[in-house]
Scaffold this motif. Structure first.
Motif, PDB file in Angstrom:
ATOM      1  N   LEU A 205      -3.257 -15.629  32.022  1.00 18.54           N
ATOM      2  CA  LEU A 205      -2.388 -15.502  33.186  1.00 18.54           C
ATOM      3  C   LEU A 205      -0.962 -15.492  32.661  1.00 18.54           C
ATOM      4  N   ALA A 206      -0.179 -14.476  33.077  1.00 19.73           N
ATOM      5  CA  ALA A 206       1.195 -14.357  32.592  1.00 19.73           C
ATOM      6  C   ALA A 206       2.154 -14.413  33.776  1.00 19.73           C
ATOM      7  N   THR A 207       3.408 -14.740  33.503  1.00 21.24           N
ATOM      8  CA  THR A 207       4.409 -14.704  34.567  1.00 21.24           C
ATOM      9  C   THR A 207       4.710 -13.234  34.897  1.00 21.24           C
ATOM     10  N   ARG A 208       5.480 -13.019  35.961  1.00 23.72           N
ATOM     11  CA  ARG A 208       5.770 -11.643  36.390  1.00 23.72           C
ATOM     12  C   ARG A 208       6.717 -10.937  35.429  1.00 23.72           C
ATOM     13  N   GLU A 209       7.246 -11.644  34.453  1.00 19.92           N
ATOM     14  CA  GLU A 209       7.997 -10.931  33.410  1.00 19.92           C
ATOM     15  C   GLU A 209       7.183 -10.847  32.124  1.00 19.92           C
ATOM     16  N   GLY A 210       5.868 -11.044  32.269  1.00 18.50           N
ATOM     17  CA  GLY A 210       4.963 -10.771  31.164  1.00 18.50           C
ATOM     18  C   GLY A 210       4.854 -11.861  30.117  1.00 18.50           C
ATOM     19  N   LYS A 211       5.339 -13.046  30.427  1.00 23.22           N
ATOM     20  CA  LYS A 211       5.263 -14.133  29.445  1.00 23.22           C
ATOM     21  C   LYS A 211       3.932 -14.874  29.598  1.00 23.22           C
ATOM     22  N   PHE A 213       1.314 -17.629  29.958  1.00 16.91           N
ATOM     23  CA  PHE A 213       1.639 -18.926  30.565  1.00 16.91           C
ATOM     24  C   PHE A 213       0.422 -19.860  30.614  1.00 16.91           C
TER      25      PHE A 213
END
Lengths: 290, 332
Positions: A205-211, A213
């Protein structure tokens, strides 16, 4: 210092799981935790299979501990814990209070798993009266909290049980009644098709800026980072840690075990092979850098 | 069934009593309870006053002491237990073994309720708390289906309290480290989740907003989109190339339609979440549930939910949406 293989948190096919533990029997680990701790619907190995595997691995000289589910909702799930306690022929890792009570009622020694919420020496002493032999602190407890607990225990004339810390792996952060893997795949939990078997290290699962998480693992959420306390070994020794817990990952576990086996016999701390665990230093868990 | 309502301050307690709460639960102004928010909770004098107000009207006051003290802070929790006894609280609501043990030995006459934070979901777990610490009631985590609640009512050694309405923790209470993973602030240890000091809103030139928790992007909002409070569990994230509420939408639990089943199962008390909410919320939600319970008591067979009740509850729900949550299998 002993090495343990923590319970397999992911869902692997039966053959893969059995092959993993066949190999593990040859690894220099002292303790192996077996059993399903996340989702009772994962039945590639049935309860009787886990119990049989425990008996088999015990033959290879390992201490085998059967781990219980972290969240028990149904009577059938409780039935599994009752069987582990009654037929397991060894210690139980109690991951909720149901398991503590069932061990207490039958006089079976137990390990307090990391979801049991033991935060102070009084709670630890109460559980020791119930049969606790080893304590795995929860993920958010770092070296300062553990040290304070130990000092308070000794100051009151108590003795510490064996202390086991999570030294390698993704941290189990939370549990829910909801299956997040099923939600991500848009299937109902009751007809999930056991799709978490497709994600042997969890679903990223990544944040909406692709990091990157978190990791979704059925009803469990883990941190994305594979944490590693290897470089903190001198501190762990000084703290009186008895067991280093290594959580199974899909790839490279033999090398991870070899790395820690070498490290525990060496006066020099090893290089970091995972990511620094912020919790250990009293910081946010995901804070990898100082 | 008893109606147990939240109060974050004295006016909210008085409002809950006026609107028909049978009991009000409150917290002290420190980390001993799971709503340790700035500007919230009771000083000793306010608690004294609140208890007098409630007792004069035949209602009860419960003190939430439901966080987990580490060894160095255990004395502070002990002192809070003593305070509850001295001030005449009708019960403490606690989760942690050492706190319950201290209360049972030091003030055995003061009732001990197991908090939802205690994560007890089965008869053996409840039996443990009952045999060890003499709890006389337990609040169930918001994870069980209605069938499981019904079954547990039959096997539990103590009466059960369940959540009826309010913000929904998606994770098992007492078992969630998402806030501490990101911010270091722990619901278990500090009584807070995603505290405001770690929240950063950014307004962009195109009118869009983004919100971060300790620098981790939790969500982005279009100019027209309503934006909720950024807890990790209610953010939008990318999984398998799709962006969605991967854990939970901002929504509130509402079990009103289950009221007859909960009553028939033998549930002892219904709990309303929301000590962090204001007087308007406490008044409206308490009044609605009071009315629903009174009508059920008067004529259980004729009871149906009324649209006015549901719309009053929805108005006060997070994101103006409600769900049956875990009580309903489809939610899982």
């Amino acid at each position: 210092m002993k090495l343990s293989l923590g319970p397999l948190q992911y869902f692997w096919p039966r053959e893969r799981t059995l092959a993993f533990y066949r190999e593990a029997a040859q690894w220099p680990v002292d303790v192996i935790y077996l059993g399903e701790t996340v989702c009772s619907k994962r039945r590639e190995l049935a309860t009787r299979d886990w119990i049989a595997l425990a008996a088999e691995l015990a033959q290879s000289g390992k201490q085998v501990v059967l781990s219980s589910l972290a969240l028990i909702e149904a009577e059938s799930e409780l039935g599994v814990v009752k069987r582990l306690v009654a037929e397991g022929n060894g210690w139980i890792e109690a991951n909720d209070l149901s398991a503590v009570q069932l061990c207490r009622e039958r006089g079976v020694p137990f390990v307090a798993g990391p979801t049991l919420n033991v935060y102070n020496h009084r709670a630890l002493q109460l559980l020791m009266d119930d049969g606790l032999r080893r304590w795995v602190p929860g993920v958010e407890q770092g070296h300062m909290l553990i040290r304070e607990l130990r000092d308070a225990m000794l100051a009151e004339g108590g003795t510490m049980p064996e202390l086991e810390v999570i030294a390698f792996g993704r941290l189990p952060l939370s549990f829910s009644a909801r299956c997040f893997t099923a939600r991500a795949l848009d299937v109902p939990k009751d007809q999930c098709g056991f799709r978490c078997i497709d994600y042997p290290d969890g679903l990223p699962l990544a944040t909406r800026e692709g990091k990157p998480f978190l990791r979704i693992n059925g009803i469990q959420i883990q941190g994305e980072e594979v944490t590693d306390l290897g470089p903190e070994l001198p501190m762990l020794r000084e703290l009186g840690v008895d067991v280093l817990r290594l959580y199974p990952q899909a790839e490279g576990m033999a090398e991870v075990v070899a790395h820690f086996h070498l490290a525990r016999r060496s006066p020099q701390p090893p290089p970091r092979i995972g990511v620094r665990n912020g919790y250990w230093f009293g910081e946010p868990g995901m804070q990898a850098a100082t | 069934m008893q109606l147990v309502c939240p109060a974050g301050n004295l006016p909210a307690l008085q409002a809950a009593v006026a609107a028909g709460a049978d009991a009000v639960y409150v917290g002290l102004r420190d980390e001993t309870n799971a709503r340790a928010f700035p500007g919230l909770n009771f000083s000793d004098a306010e608690l004294h006053q609140g208890i007098a107000h409630a007792h004069a009207r035949g209602r009860k006051v419960y003190l939430a002491l439901n966080t987990y003290p580490d060894s160095a802070r255990l004395k502070q929790w002990h002192a809070a237990v003593d305070k509850a006894a001295v001030l005449g609280c009708d019960a403490i609501i606690a989760a942690e073994l050492a706190v319950l043990d201290y209360a049972s030995r030091t003030h055995p006459a003061m009732a001990r309720h197991l908090s939802v934070q205690g994560s007890a979901t089965t008869a053996p777990a409840l039996r443990y708390m009952h045999e060890r610490f003499g709890i006389s009631r337990a609040v169930l985590p918001r994870v069980l289906s209605i069938q499981q609640v019904e079954r547990l009512c039959e096997t539990s050694p103590v009466p059960l309290e369940v959540f009826a309405f309010g913000s929904l923790c998606i994770m098992v209470e007492g078992r969630c480290q998402l806030s501490s993973y990101v911010t270091g602030a722990s619901p278990n240890r500090h009584g807070v989740c995603s505290p405001a000091k770690y929240v950063r809103w950014d307004e962009h030139d195109d009118g869009r907003r983004s919100v971060r928790l300790n620098d981790v992007l939790i969500d982005k909002f279009e100019p027209s989109e309503p934006a909720g409070y950024p807890t990790v569990c209610k953010g939008r994230f990318d999984v398998r190339g799709e962006t969605f509420h991967a854990l939970e939408e901002p929504t509130s639990l509402n079990t009103l339609e289950l009221l007859p089943r909960l009553a028939k199962a033998g549930v002892a008390a219904l709990k309303i979440e929301g000590r962090q909410r204001g007087v308007a919320y406490v008044t409206a939600v308490t009044r609605t549930w009071r009315d629903a319970l009174d009508r059920y008591r008067a004529a259980p067979d004729a009871w149906t939910t009324q649209p006015a009740w549901q719309s009053a509850l929805t108005r006060h729900a997070e994101g103006h949406q409600t769900t049956l949550g875990p009580y309903h299998r489809r939610w899982h």
